[in-house]
Write a protein that holds these residues in place. Structure first.
Motif, PDB file in Angstrom:
ATOM      1  N   MET A 223       0.848  -1.177   0.000  1.00  0.00           N
ATOM      2  CA  MET A 223       0.000   0.000   0.000  1.00  0.00           C
ATOM      3  C   MET A 223       0.895   1.242   0.000  1.00  0.00           C
ATOM      4  N   ASN A 224       0.485   2.232  -0.723  1.00  0.00           N
ATOM      5  CA  ASN A 224       1.189   3.497  -0.808  1.00  0.00           C
ATOM      6  C   ASN A 224       1.354   4.096   0.593  1.00  0.00           C
TER       7      ASN A 224
ATOM      8  N   ASN B 285       1.636   7.162   1.627  1.00  0.00           N
ATOM      9  CA  ASN B 285       0.764   8.311   1.894  1.00  0.00           C
ATOM     10  C   ASN B 285      -0.651   7.868   2.243  1.00  0.00           C
ATOM     11  N   ILE B 286      -1.135   6.842   1.583  1.00  0.00           N
ATOM     12  CA  ILE B 286      -2.464   6.306   1.895  1.00  0.00           C
ATOM     13  C   ILE B 286      -2.446   5.672   3.284  1.00  0.00           C
TER      14      ILE B 286
ATOM     15  N   ALA C  27      -2.520   8.367   5.828  1.00  0.00           N
ATOM     16  CA  ALA C  27      -3.845   8.980   5.918  1.00  0.00           C
ATOM     17  C   ALA C  27      -4.805   8.083   6.701  1.00  0.00           C
ATOM     18  N   ILE C  28      -4.742   6.779   6.454  1.00  0.00           N
ATOM     19  CA  ILE C  28      -5.594   5.844   7.193  1.00  0.00           C
ATOM     20  C   ILE C  28      -5.226   5.874   8.675  1.00  0.00           C
TER      21      ILE C  28
ATOM     22  N   THR D 218      -1.892  -0.051  11.090  1.00  0.00           N
ATOM     23  CA  THR D 218      -1.178   0.891  10.223  1.00  0.00           C
ATOM     24  C   THR D 218       0.076   1.421  10.899  1.00  0.00           C
TER      25      THR D 218
END
Length: 148
Positions: free
Chosen positions: A1-2, A4-5, A8-9, A64
């Motif tokens: 997964m990126n 930045n994503i 954000a999560i 995360t």
């Protein structure tokens, strides 16, 4: 997964979890001090249902955070890593059982010494979790802040 994503999560999950803890805690204090028992019972039911969102946001925060932190030896990441099991254990072993117990007790109209003792335990555990989450948020912001 990126990354930045993922970031954000993580940010969304942390903010959601912390806001829920603060909302549950403050609404409990306000309702106990100023509202009638039927309003307290309704709040306890709302908190019991709201625990579902809190558990999801806490799980997302942990997952995360572990993914982003990896095996980093950074002092602030290590501190965050040490706090998370305490936060999780506090939630699973104290806050969730207390919330469910208080919901059942309030629904039955049993506002007695046992209810208020468990309520005090829940408020203390909630304050601890809020503090630990705030410290982790502070450390997370410090990690992202550019060095001078």
């Amino acid at each position: 997964m990126n990354r930045n994503i993922l970031r954000a999560i993580h940010f969304t999950a942390v903010c959601t979890a912390t806001a829920l803890i603060a909302a549950f805690w403050s609404s409990t204090v306000i309702s106990e001090l100023f509202l009638p028992h039927h309003a307290v019972a309704l709040l306890k039911q709302s908190i019991a249902y709201g625990m579902i969102l809190l558990v999801i946001s806490m799980a997302a925060t942990g997952a995360t955070g572990m993914k982003m932190g990896g095996k980093s030896k950074h002092a602030r990441i290590a501190a965050k890593r040490k706090r998370m099991p305490v936060i999780a254990a506090n939630g699973l072993l104290i806050l969730i059982p207390c919330a469910l117990f208080l919901n059942m007790r309030a629904a039955a109209g049993r506002f007695d010494t046992i209810f208020y003792t468990v309520q005090a335990i829940e408020l203390l555990a909630g304050a601890v979790n809020f503090t630990l989450m705030a410290l982790s948020m502070r450390d997370g912001r410090a990690i992202r802040r550019p060095k001078k």
